[in-house]
Design a protein around this motif. Structure first.
Motif: not given
Length: 90
Positions: A23-33
């Motif tokens: 979930g943290q990896e997904i969160k970081e990727e989406v936050e970047e976008y």
């Protein structure tokens, strides 16, 4: 996929692009976008929606960390969405 929000579609695309992200990896990727912070109260209910719709599976990496993986239905939803969008854009 027509009943998903844009945010849920974005989560699905991110999950499809990784091998069992947390979930943290997904969160970081989406936050970047999105170029903004995504809080847990937004992220995890939307991930749960994808799981409940059978587009994503959720498993446990350890006691504190879950992973998410695209299902065959999730992959097909992405293919269908791409084909639909291709009618309108090249």
């Amino acid at each position: 996929m027509d009943d998903l929000t844009g945010f849920q579609r974005d989560l699905l695309y991110v999950i499809a692009g990784f091998d069992r992200p947390s979930g943290q990896e997904i969160k970081e990727e989406v936050e970047e976008y999105y170029r903004s912070e995504i809080n847990h109260g937004r992220l995890y209910p939307n991930l749960d929606t994808l799981v409940n719709k059978g587009l994503v599976e959720k498993g446990q990496l350890d006691r504190r960390t879950n992973y998410y993986a695209i299902t065959a239905d999730g992959e097909q939803a992405i293919v269908d969405r791409h084909e639909w969008k291709s009618q309108y854009i090249g």
